[in-house]
Design an enzyme around this catalytic site. Structure first.
Site, PDB file in Angstrom:
ATOM      1  CB  SER A 155       3.184  36.903  45.073  1.00  0.00           C
ATOM      2  OG  SER A 155       2.199  37.755  45.613  1.00  0.00           O
ATOM      3  CE1 TYR A 168      -0.319  34.264  41.791  1.00  0.00           C
ATOM      4  CE2 TYR A 168      -0.296  35.380  43.910  1.00  0.00           C
ATOM      5  CZ  TYR A 168       0.100  35.307  42.586  1.00  0.00           C
ATOM      6  OH  TYR A 168       0.921  36.281  42.067  1.00  0.00           O
ATOM      7  CE  LYS A 172       3.132  33.596  41.921  1.00  0.00           C
ATOM      8  NZ  LYS A 172       4.023  33.538  40.735  1.00  0.00           N
TER       9      LYS A 172
END
Length: 201
Positions: A155, A168, A172
């Site tokens: 991401s 998150y 990532k």
């Protein structure tokens, strides 16, 4: 078969994946489904993964209606026993697994003080650990065949950061490092490892 050939000719003229077997996780909807469709349109025999059996079968049916070759592989990527069995089943049936796309993931959103270690572990398990384990399961077959493609969906937040989705972003970012370390180890065996870094869509 004619429908498959027509789909390949109409949608993917730059390269062909005929004879290749691909597994895409988190492919019952969204980006994962789009990736899966692209691979199938290029000629790959496709296995799509998700946790929701009904949603996964609906996605598989949608692709089959386009004349694409697809099967559903329903399992939770964080369940290592289930993931290992799924990869083994694909190898037993097709004899090779050429492309693995680790796309499944989850996120949690909360201010720093409200985060729990359980939330943190859940996000890292789905977004990072699962990709590592999937690569570990698939790599031996790829090494024997001297060919393989491992692709992870990371991401833009891995570089840019974003408030309140700490696990998150960490996961990532970790996927970027994992991609580089796998490429360094597996490249000599004909296996390429890459990450794609989409933004919000």
């Amino acid at each position: 078969m004619r429908e498959v050939d027509a789909a390949i000719e109409g949608g993917a003229t730059k390269f062909s994946l005929r004879g290749r077997v691909a597994l895409v996780t988190g492919a019952s909807r969204g980006l994962g489904l789009a990736i899966a469709q692209g691979l199938a349109e290029a000629g790959a025999m496709l296995a799509i993964n998700g946790r929701d059996h009904a949603a996964l079968e609906a996605a598989a049916d949608k692709l089959r209606q386009q004349g694409l070759r697809v099967e559903a592989s329903c399992f939770d990527v964080t369940d290592t026993v289930a993931a290992e069995k799924a990869v083994a089943a694909l190898l037993a049936h097709h004899e090779h697994l050429d492309i693995v796309v680790g796309n499944a993931g989850i996120t949690r959103r909360a201010p720093l003080e409200e985060w729990t270690l359980q939330m943190w572990d859940e996000v890292l398990a789905a977004n990072l650990r699962a990709c590592f384990f999937l690569a570990q399961c698939a790599a031996p077959s790829m090494r024997r065949n001297r060919h393989g493609r491992i692709i992870f969906t990371t991401s833009a937040t891995a570089i840019l950061g974003r408030a309140c989705i700490h696990a998150y972003v960490a996961a990532k970012s970790g996927l970027g490092g994992l991609t580089r370390s796998l490429a360094a180890e597996l490249g000599a065996d004909g296996i390429t490892c890459n990450a794609i870094m989409p933004g919000y869509f």
